[in-house]
Design a protein around this motif. Structure first.
Motif, mmCIF file in Angstrom:
data_model
loop_
_atom_site.group_PDB
_atom_site.id
_atom_site.type_symbol
_atom_site.label_atom_id
_atom_site.label_comp_id
_atom_site.label_asym_id
_atom_site.label_seq_id
_atom_site.Cartn_x
_atom_site.Cartn_y
_atom_site.Cartn_z
ATOM 1 N N ASN A 24 9.461 94.966 -71.589
ATOM 2 C CA ASN A 24 9.719 96.395 -71.455
ATOM 3 C C ASN A 24 8.714 97.036 -70.499
ATOM 4 N N CYS A 27 9.597 96.020 -67.010
ATOM 5 C CA CYS A 27 10.787 96.754 -66.556
ATOM 6 C C CYS A 27 10.426 98.189 -66.192
ATOM 7 N N LEU A 31 10.998 99.630 -62.651
ATOM 8 C CA LEU A 31 12.008 100.692 -62.523
ATOM 9 C C LEU A 31 11.398 101.986 -61.999
ATOM 10 N N HIS A 63 16.244 97.552 -58.723
ATOM 11 C CA HIS A 63 16.340 98.625 -59.717
ATOM 12 C C HIS A 63 17.522 98.377 -60.668
ATOM 13 N N PHE A 66 16.847 95.214 -62.959
ATOM 14 C CA PHE A 66 15.922 95.451 -64.063
ATOM 15 C C PHE A 66 16.446 96.500 -65.036
ATOM 16 N N VAL A 69 18.112 94.377 -67.554
ATOM 17 C CA VAL A 69 17.118 93.708 -68.403
ATOM 18 C C VAL A 69 16.543 94.719 -69.397
ATOM 19 N N PHE A 70 16.169 95.881 -68.870
ATOM 20 C CA PHE A 70 15.591 96.950 -69.689
ATOM 21 C C PHE A 70 16.525 97.335 -70.833
ATOM 22 N N ASN A 73 17.084 94.460 -73.387
ATOM 23 C CA ASN A 73 15.825 94.273 -74.104
ATOM 24 C C ASN A 73 15.669 95.368 -75.167
#
Lengths: 238, 376
Positions: A24, A27, A31, A63, A66, A69-70, A73
């Protein structure tokens, strides 16, 4: 004879929580940096043709990557709020018990206003921290919705389309983009305060706050946690 | 059905001396305008052969008539003529020959005779402040007229940004309480064709769709025809490769501007504006703002007047004065946070001094029952 305090190790942050935390953090940094660049790109003076470069496209791609992913997550962390241990539980994030509100008052007196020196007994998140994270979760959600809502217009994938409703709700891409940008600053401000407070707690309480997100262990005064494992590492007289 | 007694569009065209060849050419044009494949020419032709001219009431409320100006410049060969021939424009304040009682009678006749069949086009917003006195026609308020006309309309087209989202008169402080049509009228399908003005061919295209298929075109979440508003100006901009390459104009007279780089940093609203400017362009496909070296101002998006300034990508943050963006504010808050943290850190070392000192001096390691003094 002063009172002896025995410190014991408590396994607070399980591996999934630690992995979530650092993923996190990564990210959010990526980001924020790429997001800021997208909002205010560096203008390069160059004589080349556009077909020879794609750096801004790459910044945007990172951007978007991720962002996925963010978001997933974050969803995983929500799940772990039910599956994880007592310190990871969703109950820590919403102060709906009287004890939590009392702790909110105590934390404000001890750590923020510093008019009191009574020890805060919590082992995981204290009540103020937990409640703050609740608001960060709302901010995560807002960023995910507005971000994917903006992304939906340029994607054929079904997933961003799930968020397309936010655009008409907020009156158009312009305001969605504006608020997505404003919330970036929330993340930056939060990160500054968060990192400072981790150092503060470690400095004042000496419970290993900083290293706990690496090892999972915290060192807690035994009197607050009578059932901890018998693995005394240090004692201090008071 | 009363409509069968009226001449069809093809019959009407024959009366005007249009040849079959010209008529078919017009049908092919319309098909192309709607973005339909070649095979659909027959469908369009059939529709125009069998359907009577649709009665149209075109209202002008709080507006500048730029929509009408744009519309009459619809420039694909003969399109404006075709459209004006294909519809029966029974009432429109700016173009009709009639005035006064004759005009009011024409309006009334259409509303009663073709109840539920006519198409209502609205140009301009409707003021609701001071009981609507800011826009009165024939002694009646715009709201009054619009409500009556909408009650019997088959569909309503909101022309331009005024009718779709309020435009300039709806910008702060909006003294007349100018209101877009969809917030006042319900119970009739509303198609928004925003833009200040909308592109002529987008306007004619929307009408042709209504005419040909007898139903409203597919619209997006904001009620705009998908055929023309599903893509951002940015997505169809010929300068887009410069954006992806990170080649931006920094000021209007720099070398990058001469090279025709992306106008993103000049506040171009292309990335947040849904319109067909990049594809259809203006004045018969001659140019569009970005091609002329100026960023898009987002005229077809809601609130575009309040989202200024046009030459900054980030708008002014509300409540913090002119020229304050979210970034200015964020930086100040960041600095304030750092100051707060510094103060807190100093305070910690003063207020917790005794506690920390005591902890350090009394900590000891217990080893084999013997305690070693800590604090080293």
């Amino acid at each position: 004879m002063p009172k002896t305090t025995t410190l014991g190790r408590v396994y607070v942050w399980e591996i999934p929580v630690r992995v979530y935390h650092w993923l996190n953090a990564l990210c959010i940094v990526i980001l924020c940096v790429t997001g800021y660049l997208i909002g205010a790109p560096i203008a390069i003076q160059r004589a080349s043709e556009a077909s020879f470069a794609y750096w801004f496209g790459k910044v945007r791609f990172i951007h978007f990557l991720f962002a996925y992913v963010f978001f997933f997550n974050f969803l995983f962390r929500l799940y772990w709020g039910w599956a994880g241990n007592r310190y990871a539980s969703w109950r820590n994030f919403i102060p709906f018990r009287k004890r939590q509100w009392e702790e909110v008052k105590a934390v404000i007196a001890v750590d923020i206003l510093q008019v009191d020196d009574q020890p805060i007994e919590t082992i995981g998140h204290n009540a103020v921290a937990g409640f703050t994270y609740f608001f960060t979760f709302l901010a995560f959600l807002f960023q995910a919705i507005t971000g994917f809502g903006l992304y939906a217009a340029m994607s054929k994938s079904w997933f961003p389309q799930l968020f397309a409703w936010i655009v008409p709700l907020m009156g158009g891409d312009f305001s969605v983009r504006q608020w997505h940008h404003v919330f970036m600053w929330f993340f930056i401000l939060f990160s500054i305060v968060h990192v400072y407070l981790v150092f503060y707690h470690d400095y004042v309480e000496g419970r290993g706050e900083i290293s706990s997100m690496g090892s999972g262990w915290k060192f807690i005064e035994k009197e607050y946690h009578p059932h901890m494992k018998e693995k005394t590492v240090a004692a201090s007289k008071k | 059905m009363p409509t069968n007694s009226r001449p069809t569009i093809w019959e009407h065209a024959q009366d005007k001396g249009v040849s079959r060849r010209d008529f078919l050419a017009a049908c092919a044009w319309m098909t192309a305008l709607l973005g339909l494949p070649n095979e659909s020419v027959a469908q369009v032709t059939k529709a125009l052969e069998t359907k009577p001219r649709i009665p149209v009431l075109w209202f002008h409320f709080q507006e500048c008539t730029c929509c009408s100006e744009s519309f009459i410049r619809s420039s694909h060969p003969g399109v404006a003529d075709i459209i004006l021939d294909k519809i029966s424009l029974d009432y429109t304040e700016t173009l009709m020959a009639a005035s006064g009682k004759q005009a009011e009678d024409a309006l009334h006749d259409t509303m009663t005779k073709y109840k539920g069949e006519y198409l209502m086009l609205v140009e301009g917003s409707i003021p609701t402040g001071a009981n609507g006195v800011y826009c009165c026609i024939g002694g009646r308020t715009a709201l009054d007229i619009a409500r009556e006309a909408a009650a019997g309309a088959k569909a309503l087209v909101a022309w331009g940004s005024c009718a779709s989202n309020g435009c300039v008169q709806n910008a702060k402080p909006n003294p007349t309480k100018a209101t877009p049509i969809h917030e006042l009228i319900s119970g009739v399908p509303i198609i928004k064709v925003p833009g200040c003005p909308p592109i002529a061919e987008v306007m004619t295209g929307t009408i042709v769709h209504l005419l040909t298929f007898d139903r409203i075109p597919q619209v997006d979440g904001l009620g705009r025809p998908k055929a023309f508003y599903s893509r951002r100006v940015h997505d169809t901009c010929y300068r887009r490769p410069n954006y992806d390459a990170g080649l931006f104009v920094n000021s209007f007279d720099d070398e990058n501007a001469k090279r025709g780089y992306c106008l993103y940093k000049m506040g171009c609203r292309g990335p947040v504006t849904y319109n067909s400017c990049g594809v259809m362009r203006w004045n018969g496909g001659t140019s569009f703002p970005i091609q002329s070296g100026h960023g898009c101002i987002g005229c077809s998006e809601g609130n575009f007047w309040d989202n200024g300034p046009f030459y900054h990508h980030l708008p002014n943050f509300p409540g913090f004065g002119i020229e304050t963006t979210a970034d200015d504010l964020g930086l100040k808050l960041g600095a304030a946070t750092l100051v707060g943290i510094g103060a807190h850190a100093i305070s910690t070392n003063i207020r917790k001094h005794r506690l920390l000192k005591e902890e350090r001096e009394t900590s000891e390691v217990v080893q084999d029952g013997r305690a070693e003094q800590g604090g080293s």
